[in-house]
Design an enzyme around this catalytic site. Structure first.
Site, PDB file in Angstrom:
ATOM      1  N   GLU A   1     -37.266 -15.780  -8.915  1.00  0.00           N
ATOM      2  CA  GLU A   1     -38.566 -16.607  -8.877  1.00  0.00           C
ATOM      3  C   GLU A   1     -38.695 -17.041  -7.739  1.00  0.00           C
ATOM      4  O   GLU A   1     -37.842 -17.346  -6.894  1.00  0.00           O
ATOM      5  CB  GLU A   1     -38.431 -17.668 -10.052  1.00  0.00           C
ATOM      6  N   ASP A   2     -40.192 -17.168  -7.369  1.00  0.00           N
ATOM      7  CA  ASP A   2     -40.364 -17.680  -6.035  1.00  0.00           C
ATOM      8  C   ASP A   2     -40.294 -19.355  -6.170  1.00  0.00           C
ATOM      9  O   ASP A   2     -40.022 -20.157  -5.364  1.00  0.00           O
ATOM     10  CB  ASP A   2     -41.868 -17.340  -5.712  1.00  0.00           C
TER      11      ASP A   2
ATOM     12  N   ASP B   1     -40.653 -24.752 -11.464  1.00  0.00           N
ATOM     13  CA  ASP B   1     -41.772 -25.892 -11.661  1.00  0.00           C
ATOM     14  C   ASP B   1     -41.215 -27.004 -12.783  1.00  0.00           C
ATOM     15  O   ASP B   1     -40.225 -27.484 -12.949  1.00  0.00           O
ATOM     16  CB  ASP B   1     -43.040 -25.586 -11.240  1.00  0.00           C
TER      17      ASP B   1
ATOM     18  N   PHE C   1     -47.962 -29.138  -2.828  1.00  0.00           N
ATOM     19  CA  PHE C   1     -48.783 -27.748  -3.283  1.00  0.00           C
ATOM     20  C   PHE C   1     -48.337 -26.825  -2.061  1.00  0.00           C
ATOM     21  O   PHE C   1     -48.619 -26.955  -0.844  1.00  0.00           O
ATOM     22  CB  PHE C   1     -50.128 -27.936  -3.186  1.00  0.00           C
TER      23      PHE C   1
ATOM     24  N   ARG D   1     -50.270 -15.764   0.486  1.00  0.00           N
ATOM     25  CA  ARG D   1     -48.740 -15.272  -0.015  1.00  0.00           C
ATOM     26  C   ARG D   1     -48.096 -14.428   1.201  1.00  0.00           C
ATOM     27  O   ARG D   1     -46.998 -14.392   1.224  1.00  0.00           O
ATOM     28  CB  ARG D   1     -49.049 -14.228  -1.214  1.00  0.00           C
TER      29      ARG D   1
HETATM   30  C1  PRP Z   1     -45.684 -19.531 -10.688  1.00  0.00           C
HETATM   31  C2  PRP Z   1     -44.387 -19.047 -10.569  1.00  0.00           C
HETATM   32  C3  PRP Z   1     -43.475 -19.291 -11.561  1.00  0.00           C
HETATM   33  C4  PRP Z   1     -44.234 -20.296 -12.497  1.00  0.00           C
HETATM   34  C5  PRP Z   1     -43.376 -21.576 -12.325  1.00  0.00           C
HETATM   35  O1  PRP Z   1     -46.209 -18.497 -11.198  1.00  0.00           O
HETATM   36  O2  PRP Z   1     -44.106 -17.857  -9.901  1.00  0.00           O
HETATM   37  O3  PRP Z   1     -43.526 -17.953 -12.352  1.00  0.00           O
HETATM   38  O4  PRP Z   1     -45.392 -20.415 -11.845  1.00  0.00           O
HETATM   39  O5  PRP Z   1     -43.987 -22.620 -13.024  1.00  0.00           O
HETATM   40  P1  PRP Z   1     -43.309 -23.413 -14.286  1.00  0.00           P
HETATM   41  O6  PRP Z   1     -41.801 -23.588 -13.868  1.00  0.00           O
HETATM   42  O7  PRP Z   1     -44.078 -24.731 -14.482  1.00  0.00           O
HETATM   43  O8  PRP Z   1     -43.300 -22.421 -15.449  1.00  0.00           O
HETATM   44  P2  PRP Z   1     -47.901 -18.475 -11.239  1.00  0.00           P
HETATM   45  O9  PRP Z   1     -48.259 -18.422 -12.674  1.00  0.00           O
HETATM   46  O10 PRP Z   1     -48.504 -19.379 -10.178  1.00  0.00           O
HETATM   47  O11 PRP Z   1     -48.342 -16.750 -10.765  1.00  0.00           O
HETATM   48  P3  PRP Z   1     -48.097 -15.955  -9.588  1.00  0.00           P
HETATM   49  O12 PRP Z   1     -46.454 -15.729  -9.481  1.00  0.00           O
HETATM   50  O13 PRP Z   1     -48.713 -14.680  -9.849  1.00  0.00           O
HETATM   51  O14 PRP Z   1     -48.642 -16.697  -8.273  1.00  0.00           O
END
Ligand code: PRP
Length: 180
Positions: A99-100, A103, A152, A165
């Site tokens: 994961e990136d 949260d 953010f 990105r």
């Molecule tokens: C982000 C990130 C995780 C998720 C984390 O994805 O890549 O998958 O949110 O959030 P959480 O712990 O509150 O569930 P995002 O929905 O922004 O999509 P992206 O990777 O396409 O930018």
């Protein structure tokens, strides 16, 4: 929209990132060994996964999933669905979810449940950034690149309105409306 411009404050330099990703690659290679599948969560994880895979010194396979969330407040109040399934057969495999950012933890928690249902033998989680202050669910993250409490963040795969990105560092974007 395609050319967002906000004040950006450096949080992680490209050099800090590359040094830490190198450490993680060596640690994961040593601890998990060969024949694992790196499973990236699109879109954000694609940059980290590319660097992590090249920092590992054992052969790995790679695959990706894409998740979508619906609801008033994105993932935290929404329903998650998988819009792109893994293409490799994960049954009996050792999988490292890449994961990136973690949260609230809802995305990873949901994915871990799905992967268990697919018959993966072992699943661990590696997140480039962990935001533990925002966690809503108890969750063990096996490998963390950096813990960042607030802000953010954009860059190194992380976006704001699909912008930033591509940046090689991580920055806090100064918005009127903060997400974290
Ligand atoms: C982000 C990130 C995780 C998720 C984390 O994805 O890549 O998958 O949110 O959030 P959480 O712990 O509150 O569930 P995002 O929905 O922004 O999509 P992206 O990777 O396409 O930018």
């Amino acid at each position: 929209m395609s050319n967002e411009q906000h004040p950006l404050e450096v949080v992680l330099t490209p050099e800090q990132i590359q040094a830490r990703v190198g450490e993680l690659g060596r640690q994961i290679s040593h601890e998990m060994g060969k024949d694992i599948i790196l499973l990236g969560v699109l879109k954000g994880a694609f940059v980290f996964l590319g660097d992590l895979a090249r920092a590992m010194n054992v052969p790995v396979r790679m695959d990706f999933v894409r998740l979508a969330s619906y609801g008033a407040d994105s993932v935290s109040c929404g329903t998650i669905t998988m819009t792109k399934e893994p293409e490799l057969d994960l049954k009996g495999q050792r999988v490292l979810v890449v994961e990136d950012i973690v949260d609230t933890g809802r995305t990873v928690r949901w994915l871990l449940d799905r992967l268990a249902g697919m018959g993966a033998a072992e699943v661990k989680v590696c997140s480039f950034i962990d935001k533990p202050e925002r966690r809503e669910l108890a969750l063990d993250i096996d490998y963390v690149g950096f813990r960042v409490p607030q802000g953010f963040l954009v860059g190194y795969g992380l976006d704001y309105n699909e912008c930033y990105r591509h940046l090689p560092g991580v920055y806090e974007v100064k918005l009127d409306r903060q997400r974290g």
